[in-house]
Design an enzyme around this catalytic site. Structure first.
Site, mmCIF file in Angstrom:
data_model
loop_
_atom_site.group_PDB
_atom_site.id
_atom_site.type_symbol
_atom_site.label_atom_id
_atom_site.label_comp_id
_atom_site.label_asym_id
_atom_site.label_seq_id
_atom_site.Cartn_x
_atom_site.Cartn_y
_atom_site.Cartn_z
ATOM 1 C CG HIS A 18 69.153 -15.832 67.547
ATOM 2 N ND1 HIS A 18 69.375 -17.185 67.632
ATOM 3 C CD2 HIS A 18 68.987 -15.546 66.235
ATOM 4 C CE1 HIS A 18 69.339 -17.701 66.415
ATOM 5 N NE2 HIS A 18 69.109 -16.729 65.554
ATOM 6 C CB SER A 213 60.979 -15.577 64.936
ATOM 7 O OG SER A 213 61.348 -15.126 63.649
ATOM 8 C CE LYS A 214 66.395 -20.066 66.645
ATOM 9 N NZ LYS A 214 66.944 -21.391 66.596
ATOM 10 N NE ARG A 215 61.906 -17.556 60.004
ATOM 11 C CZ ARG A 215 62.169 -18.595 60.784
ATOM 12 N NH1 ARG A 215 63.318 -19.224 60.678
ATOM 13 N NH2 ARG A 215 61.311 -19.004 61.700
ATOM 14 C CG ASP A 216 61.081 -11.052 63.874
ATOM 15 O OD1 ASP A 216 60.389 -10.790 62.880
ATOM 16 O OD2 ASP A 216 60.665 -11.698 64.851
#
Ligand code: GLU
Length: 451
Positions: A18, A213-216
């Site tokens: 990330h 977050s990881k999903r952004d």
């Protein structure tokens, strides 16, 4: 002489790499390069169930893509290995023995726990300053577990052991670890070891102030690789996530960042993640990098798109023309394909729009004749230049008594099949006399049939 700086990036390979992790790696790398020290990659893979080979590969690929070469670690070796925690059991056992001998351990339901020293541990942080943590209260600060009943290790213990064993001098890591640091200080103390200096770097926040977050969007380094970003540009962008030179410059060659990087200049406030800024920086790099280098980075994208450019030399004049249109490297095929094939599609909408103009085909016919004459007049000897093509087109427009655009649009469609592109006259110059005249002929046949 002061000791050599040894810093490390210590990811747990449980997901993708990330931007937060990449930025941590980058700051460590910058500090190592700034001080002439060593940058170590250590894989914290104690959680066998959650670690994946793909995640490990993403770490290597991401670091390499960003140009963050490590001096010790997986694939390169070093004197302090192995660099995978999963292979360091014997070392951890010996440290357990040390703690046990010092009376610092006790068993609790099969787990091994560390008896807190029950005092104030002050983190003296290069970014956050001195922060005292009072660990005297067992209610609020229960003794930490260092080994689970199944024999697996808890992060704090192995992290500290490895920092001791690998002679780490500075720990630069995310602020989310700040609250772990007093526990780590206790372990260093119990083991009779001097702790490293700490620098906890600010969290990365989204524009709206929520924690990234990881999903952004933009969170995974792999997304930049696949998205056609220039690695140097992304690295430049990451440099500015929590650090800035005093003069607030934004586009900086990495050599200059290395020279100027000082953990004392790391911001205490959260860093704001702005993908648009990354895009802007990316475009600046595309505009400013040496042409040869840009060609080298664009090549794989052309190849992937099935564009047969043959040699790099063929790419250079085209890139000169289109580089200011490129936002990403991945945009290159769409702007460049018709330079490398005669089999390009005609954009139906553009064709319809041009044909809707009265006289469009006549204009193209007249231009084709004028250009053929122009080429003949000079026997094609170097006079097929943007300037000559422009003069010729403009005089045709004057002769016909119409605006220049009435010739430019049909010419562009005829030569490229679409309505947008780089400067028309330069495009025609780069395409060359023969190809342009043949394309005009083909287009006339095709468009007459369409009409
Ligand atoms: N494995 C830890 C992490 O990924 C390392 C923390 C540290 O740098 O000490 O967050």
């Amino acid at each position: 002489m002061s000791e050599q700086v040894r810093v490390r990036f210590a990811p747990s390979p449980t997901g993708y790499l990330h931007v937060g992790g990449a930025r941590t790696a980058l700051f460590n790398w910058l500090y190592a390069r700034h001080t002439g020290g060593k940058f170590i990659l250590r894989i914290e893979d104690t959680d066998a169930a959650r670690n994946t080979e793909a995640a490990m590969q993403a770490i290597y690929d991401g670091l390499r893509w960003l140009g963050l070469d490590w001096d010790e670690g997986p694939l390169v070796g070093g004197d302090f290995g192995p660099y995978f925690q999963s292979q360091r059991n014997a070392i951890y056992e010996s440290y357990i023995a040390k703690l046990r001998a010092g009376g610092h351990l006790y068993e609790d339901g099969g787990a091994l726990r560390f008896r807190s020293l029950r005092k104030v541990q002050t983190v003296d942080d290069m970014v956050c300053g001195k922060i005292p943590f009072d660990l005297s209260n067992a209610e609020t600060h229960p003794d930490m577990t260092i080994r689970r009943p199944d024999g697996s290790w808890i992060f704090h213990f192995v992290n500290v052991v490895d920092d001791i064993e690998m002679k780490i001098t500075h720990v630069i890591r995310g602020e989310d670890h700040l609250s772990n640091t007093p526990k780590h200080l206790e372990l260093f103390e119990a083991l009779g070891a001097t702790p490293p200096r700490y620098a906890h770097i600010p969290l990365i926040m989204n524009k709206d102030g929520t924690k990234m977050s990881k999903r952004d969007q933009g969170a995974a380094v792999g997304g930049y690789i696949e998205g056609g970003y220039v690695p140097e540009a992304v690295r430049n962008f990451l440099c500015l996530l929590g650090w800035s030179p005093k003069d607030d410059r934004e586009i900086m060659p990495i050599s200059e960042v290395v020279e100027r990087f000082d953990p004392a200049n790391i911001n205490r406030k959260a860093a704001h993640f702005d993908l648009e800024k990354c895009d802007w920086i990316n475009q600046q790099y595309i505009l400013q990098m040496p042409l040869e280098k840009l060609a080298e980075q664009v090549e794989p994208w052309l190849t992937k798109a099935g564009i047969n450019f043959d040699t790099r030399a063929n790419i250079l004049p085209v890139l000169t023309l289109v580089r200011e249109r490129l936002k990403k490297l991945s945009d290159a095929p769409a702007w460049m394909d018709y330079f490398f094939t005669e089999d390009f599609p005609f954009d139906a909408e553009a064709v319809a729009k041009v044909l809707a103009k009265p006289g469009a085909l006549d204009h193209l016919r007249a231009l084709a004749a004028a250009y053929a004459g122009l080429a003949a007049a000079y026997a094609g000897l170097g006079k097929w230049t943007a300037a000559a093509l422009e003069t010729s087109l403009k005089s045709q427009a004057t002769l016909a008594g119409v605006k220049v655009g009435e010739f430019v649009h049909p010419a562009r469609i005829g030569a490229t099949g679409r309505s947008v592109g780089a400067s028309l006259y330069h495009t025609l110059e780069v395409l060359g006399r023969e190809r342009v005249l043949a394309r005009f002929d083909r287009a006339l046949a095709k468009l007459s049939a369409t009409k």
